[in-house]
Design a protein around this motif. Structure first.
Motif: not given
Length: 447
Positions: A419-426
């Motif tokens: 569904t989504a990938v959470v990174t330090e850039v958002g």
């Protein structure tokens, strides 16, 4: 007075067109017959003499080898071995590999093993780290990368630049055998490769006018900054971002153990959110046990189960949080074996699948399967900090000589199941993974 020789062959000018065509066809037929004769094993182009015929008849009466029996060694009149014949007891074909076919197919998988012989000038810190990698004392992409960079700091401080050389040009010749030694102990991860690539750039960009000790201190500071910015601070940002997706009353499903997912769950619980966690685990590493101990120590309600029991808890799950070994440009996640199954089953029930991953784990290449490149777990699996006793199941398998075990450590989750990938850039959808380098202001992901 000239006389014509009777039955003399005609020249090309004296032949008619039909006679020339007939001669060419006869030459082609003779050439084809010669090739067929030479292709037969043991065939000779010369006509056998009466002596040869007599010897052949005698040996033919003595024994007539069958079609499936290899011919024995024979010698011609010149004493040389006849072509196409083999020595007694020799096989006409090389012996077949007795390794089971299933293991031969996956023979290209990396297998952790302690280095037998240290080649080159290997620092003791690197030798110790290689043994820890091979014995799975240090696991996880973040932990392995931090341990490797910390060992490199020790190597750099012990390095002495030879005369008539500069640190920026000669230091890599000292680090290269250290890297090779670590790779021989266990295959390199994407995160370690990106960190090494960045370290090489920093070494090549060192100021040649700096004193040697100052240059080494500057490189060590650069390594510390990389660990702080790309791993520690990145995890803190991911904790804040992913923690906002957890609500009171949620039932969070996670698989195996991810250091960043563990930090997200602990941080959300410290913020006062009330939720429960379902830890799904599988052999051979059973990493979920360590995660279970960490979460229960913080008083988080947890449920622990193995992978075959997953369908029974999916109806009660609200979201799935997993980590990543690496994330590729096409949005596919390369993670612990079993992650793909958990993500696919969650997606089939419309459960959001959230991947927590730092940007330094991104790889520019794309991957379509987990078979082209992978790593095999040793059998039986060694004792680690996550397992205090050896698995009786693995011991029983090792005792059976007719059974071979194949345990890949990673699999590939397709982007359609994420569904989504959470990174330090958002928070980024899998379809936009290729835009990560631009978001970081870099030309490449690993830079």
């Amino acid at each position: 007075m000239e006389h014509s020789i009777p039955n003399a062959p005609k020249s090309q000018k004296q032949m008619t067109k039909a006679e020339r065509r007939e001669q060419q066809e006869a030459q082609r037929a003779a050439k084809a017959a010669g090739k067929a004769a030479t292709s037969q094993p043991g065939a000779s182009s010369s006509t056998p003499t009466p002596t040869h015929r007599k010897n052949a008849s005698v040996t033919g009466k003595a024994a007539q080898p069958s079609a499936g029996t290899p011919k024995k060694l024979g010698k011609g009149t010149d004493g040389k071995q006849v072509k196409g014949e083999t020595k007694e007891g020799a096989h006409p074909h090389p012996p077949m590999d007795e390794t089971p076919r299933g293991l031969r197919i996956f023979s290209h998988f990396g297998t952790p093993k302690p280095p037998a012989v240290t080649k080159g000038d290997i620092h003791p810190a690197i030798i110790r780290l290689g043994l820890q990698f091979a014995e799975f004392k240090i696991t996880g992409a973040n932990a392995r990368c931090i341990a490797m960079l910390t060992a490199f700091k020790t190597v750099i401080q012990a390095y002495v630049t030879p005369q008539n050389n500069t640190l920026s040009r000669h230091l890599m010749t000292q680090l290269s055998p250290q890297i090779t030694h670590l790779v021989s102990a266990r295959p390199m991860s994407v995160s370690m490769g990106n960190a090494i690539r960045q370290l090489k750039l920093d070494i090549s960009g060192s100021d040649i006018d700096l004193p040697e000790q100052d240059a080494k201190d500057a490189l060590c500071d650069t390594i510390d900054n990389y660990i702080r910015d790309r791993i520690i601070l990145a995890d803190q940002v991911i904790q804040e971002t992913a923690g906002k997706k957890i609500k009171d009353g949620d039932v969070i499903l996670t698989y195996a153990r991810s250091s960043v997912v563990e930090k997200v769950l602990l941080h959300a619980w410290e913020d006062g959110k009330q939720f429960s966690v379902i830890v799904v685990d599988s052999r051979p590493m059973l990493e979920g046990k360590a995660l279970l101990r960490s979460l229960t120590a913080a008083s988080i309600p947890c449920t622990y189960l193995l992978l075959p029991s997953l369908p029974s808890v999916l109806p009660h799950t609200t979201s799935l949080f997993v980590g990543a070994h690496s994330l590729h440009a096409n949005g596919a996640v390369f993670s612990r074996a079993g992650t793909a199954m958990v993500a696919m089953m969650a997606k089939s029930r419309n459960i959001p699948v959230v991947v927590c991953c730092e940007t330094y784990k991104f790889a520019e290449g794309i991957r379509w399967d987990g078979v082209s490149k992978n790593e095999l777990a040793p059998t039986p699996f060694p004792l680690t900090s996550t397992s205090n006793s050896p698995s009786h199941h693995n011991s029983a398998i090792k005792m059976n000589p007719n059974l071979s075990i194949l345990s890949p450590l990673y699999d590939l989750t397709p982007p359609s199941c994420i569904t989504a990938v959470v990174t330090e850039v958002g928070i980024i959808p899998p379809s936009s993974i290729s835009s990560i380098p631009g978001a970081l202001g870099r030309a490449t992901i690993g830079a």
